[in-house]
Design an enzyme around this catalytic site. Structure first.
Site, PDB file in Angstrom:
ATOM      1  N   ASP A  21      -7.932  -4.523   8.756  1.00 35.78           N
ATOM      2  CA  ASP A  21      -8.176  -3.119   8.455  1.00 35.78           C
ATOM      3  C   ASP A  21      -8.423  -2.346   9.751  1.00 35.78           C
ATOM      4  OD1 ASP A  21      -9.291  -0.670   6.983  1.00 35.78           O
ATOM      5  OD2 ASP A  21      -9.037  -2.066   5.320  1.00 35.78           O
ATOM      6  N   HIS A  55     -12.773   2.925   6.911  1.00 32.41           N
ATOM      7  CA  HIS A  55     -12.220   2.208   5.759  1.00 32.41           C
ATOM      8  C   HIS A  55     -12.532   0.716   5.815  1.00 32.41           C
ATOM      9  CE1 HIS A  55      -8.942   0.490   3.198  1.00 32.41           C
ATOM     10  NE2 HIS A  55      -9.210   1.552   2.452  1.00 32.41           N
ATOM     11  N   SER A 215      -7.358  -0.418  -2.782  1.00 35.77           N
ATOM     12  CA  SER A 215      -8.098  -0.986  -1.653  1.00 35.77           C
ATOM     13  C   SER A 215      -9.388  -1.627  -2.138  1.00 35.77           C
ATOM     14  CB  SER A 215      -8.443   0.112  -0.629  1.00 35.77           C
ATOM     15  OG  SER A 215      -7.370   0.429   0.185  1.00 35.77           O
TER      16      SER A 215
END
Length: 365
Positions: A21, A55, A215
């Site tokens: 990520d 994120h 996600s």
């Protein structure tokens, strides 16, 4: 999911999850002591613990957050996170190459689980290389989970690497067990998990927000696999995946469903009820993976521009492929969801506010 009851059996101890990520901020209270050094494969590396996007930190907390100081309580707080940074922001160049490098690092690591909450419409000339790394990961006994994408209402192209054989593609479901309206579908979708109103630290602002997307569903699925694997350390990747598929809340009609695959994950049924037959240790339960591993590598397609998947507001849940254990939706409508700013730890009070999910738009699923 009965996670609090499941923790009496397993919290994921001894299992490392590689999170590919935007990096992971290991200084967050709920992630202190949970994050390994990691690796940064971006063009201008600043370190795997530097997350300018937010994120990756969200995903890591959903997997292994301890809830310390009112922080996010993850599904597998006993697991460890190996951050592999391949994204730095909105305009990343060479995503396909970065993903290839990140997956190569994950395959070479000691991580049993690889969690990928990002994707692109095409991998271009890197597709063959990424596929070979997925094959290698499976042969080395790892599980690779990736988000199916949030573009169901914008063409439903779906995302890579989730569409590659051997990757466990994860879709999103709401609290009724119904597929989320934004969740990309297709024959590659293997499992689904909660993907609406999931708590996390706000991206680009202070406080707490509720996120929506495949996600989050992928992170929760990866963490659930960690719980099961920690309780059954002698099982192989194929056996862990098989029991996850067998014990999932089955969709109505044909199984696998093109919307939620073999169903919505139910790790407590494995941990508390002892359900699920692990079966043969060396046979991947996903038919496409079996075929891929028994055949020659595919020829890569011509290069094309990648289109990142976005985290965005969850529209109302779709009517297709409802988990049989879920209740039936009667009146669903689209639109931006109201966001609760919440203390994400167990028992924390919630204060309601509105937030805009444009903050979540990124090259991810």
């Amino acid at each position: 999911m009965q996670i609090e009851k499941a923790w009496k059996v397993s919290k994921g101890d001894g299992v490392t999850v590689a999170v590919i990520d935007s990096g992971v901020d290991a200084s967050k209270p709920e992630l202190r002591g949970q994050v390994l050094p990691g690796v940064d494969v971006t063009e201008a590396p600043t370190g795997a613990h530097v997350d300018t996007d937010g994120h990756g930190t969200q995903m890591a907390a959903l997997i292994a957050g301890t809830g310390a100081e009112g922080g996010v309580q993850g599904v597998a707080p006993g697991a460890k996170i190996l951050p592999i940074k391949d994204l730095k922001g909105n305009r990343d160049i060479g995503f396909e190459l970065a993903l290839h490098k990140a997956l190569k690092a994950a395959v070479a690591s000691d991580a049993k689980i690889i969690s990928i909450s990002q994707g692109a419409t095409h991998l271009g000339l890197e597709e063959d290389g990424v596929q070979k790394l997925v094959d290698e990961a499976n042969k080395k006994g790892k599980l690779v989970f990736a988000s199916s994408g949030n573009d169901r209402e914008e063409g439903n192209e779906g995302k890579y690497p989730a569409k590659l054989p051997g990757v466990v593609a994860v879709g999103a479901a709401n609290k009724t067990g119904t597929t989320s309206k934004f969740s990309a579908y297709g024959p590659h979708v293997a499992l689904a998990a909660p993907g609406e109103a999931i708590p996390g630290r706000c991206i680009g602002a202070s406080g707490w927000c509720q996120g929506n997307g495949t996600s989050q569903a992928t992170a929760i699925t990866s963490a659930s696999a960690a719980l099961i694997w920690a309780a059954h350390p002698d099982w192989t990747n194929n056996q862990v995946l098989r029991v996850m598929m067998e014990t999932a809340g089955k969709p109505e009609g044909k199984v696998p469903s093109r919307y939620i695959g073999y169903g919505t994950i139910r790790p407590a049924r494995v941990l508390l009820q002892g359900e699920g037959n692990p079966g043969p240790a060396d046979v991947n339960p996903l038919p496409a993976a079996q075929e891929r591993l028994a055949s020659k590598p595919s020829t890569p397609p011509a290069a094309s521009a990648s289109t990142p998947a976005d985290d965005k507001p969850a529209a109302a849940a779709g009517e297709q492929s409802r988990d049989r254990k879920g209740s039936r939706d009667t009146e669903n409508s689209g639109g931006v969801a109201k966001i609760a700013w919440i203390g994400a730890g167990i028992g924390a009070a919630a204060a309601l506010a509105l937030a805009v999910y444009a903050l979540f738009r990124r090259k991810r699923a």
